[in-house]
Design an enzyme around this catalytic site. Sequence first.
Site, PDB file in Angstrom:
ATOM      1  N   ASN A   1      -3.659  -6.067 -12.688  1.00  0.00           N
ATOM      2  CA  ASN A   1      -2.748  -6.169 -11.341  1.00  0.00           C
ATOM      3  C   ASN A   1      -2.187  -4.554 -11.434  1.00  0.00           C
ATOM      4  O   ASN A   1      -1.587  -3.899 -11.815  1.00  0.00           O
ATOM      5  CB  ASN A   1      -1.952  -6.770 -10.570  1.00  0.00           C
TER       6      ASN A   1
ATOM      7  N   HIS B   1      -6.734  -7.143  -2.923  1.00  0.00           N
ATOM      8  CA  HIS B   1      -5.638  -6.930  -3.868  1.00  0.00           C
ATOM      9  C   HIS B   1      -6.178  -7.586  -4.802  1.00  0.00           C
ATOM     10  O   HIS B   1      -6.212  -8.887  -4.740  1.00  0.00           O
ATOM     11  CB  HIS B   1      -4.703  -6.720  -3.291  1.00  0.00           C
TER      12      HIS B   1
ATOM     13  N   CYS C   1       1.814  -3.718  -2.124  1.00  0.00           N
ATOM     14  CA  CYS C   1       0.132  -3.702  -2.833  1.00  0.00           C
ATOM     15  C   CYS C   1      -1.054  -3.661  -1.539  1.00  0.00           C
ATOM     16  O   CYS C   1      -2.435  -4.084  -1.613  1.00  0.00           O
ATOM     17  CB  CYS C   1      -0.008  -5.178  -3.378  1.00  0.00           C
TER      18      CYS C   1
END
Length: 330
Positions: A281, A251, A114
């Site tokens: 996500n 993120h 990420c």
Amino acid sequence: MNSKARITAIGAYVPHKRLLNEDLEKMVDTSDEWIMQRTGMKERRIAGDKEYASTLAFKAIENLIETYNKDLQDIDCIIVATTTPDYVFPSVACQIQDYFKIPHTGAFDLNATCAGFTYGLHLANSLITSGFHRKILVVATETLSKVTDYSDRTTCILFGDGAGAVLVERDEEHSSFIAAHIGTNGEGGMHLYRTSLAATMHEQTLNTNGKMVQNGREVYKWAARTVPLGVKELLHKSELQIHDVDWFVPHSANLRMIESICEKSGFLMEKTLTSVAYMGNTSSASIPLALHLGIEEQKVKNGDTILLYGFGGGLTHLGLIIKWDLSEKN
């Protein structure tokens, strides 16, 4: 050498298929209320059977070209951040070179999960300011739905697919990059993994079904502790105060996690850009998707100071403070 690096264009793409909370209610023991309360997610985009990381990347790059009228033929390096490449090899970066017929370029993928997009930007800045490169394409692209266990109610609600791309070019007068902070906690790798060849880590047996495995509680605790410290270090390095930052773009892991990080760091949610509510996500792609949304919604403007912070599996993290300016320079 006094070369500087400037971000000059951005593009994004998400698949058309939507996976709503109501759809997940039919798949596992969950509810829209439960998902919203714990993650802030309403829906996520899901790649089709014939859509892969390369497919999404091509679309994001085409969006960049069309929006900013950019020519890719003089790109001299392609950096792709992804944890879900079409193949172990060849890389997605090589597929991009072939698809756009870029004649003279290096090409490679990197896996910082990420944090991949901020890693890619940091590397592009370093390669350009070293004087060895002039124009670098940085892409973050993920098809996490293909490695999500849809029988696991704790993880299947989280993940979506998407891609973002930016151009970083040499500019002798203007730099986008103000400060960077990087760190790793490899000991925490057990808390977020997907196996390949090895079946154990730290002498513990792993789930080897090829799907993502996450200890959400431990990752949450690590991020909520680590990112605010990283933000503090970035502000110290750049000699800026929190009020000097126009936008915070962490993120988009989980809206509740972002709220905790903002509270500990001193950022207002009104000054925080995310892509989590309608895209889920998307790992390395979440930051460029949030930036792109911010531009579309006329929030992000040339001259803004932006703090980006990627964090995830590894465990690894990298924050950047950048000056946003996509205007044409003479």
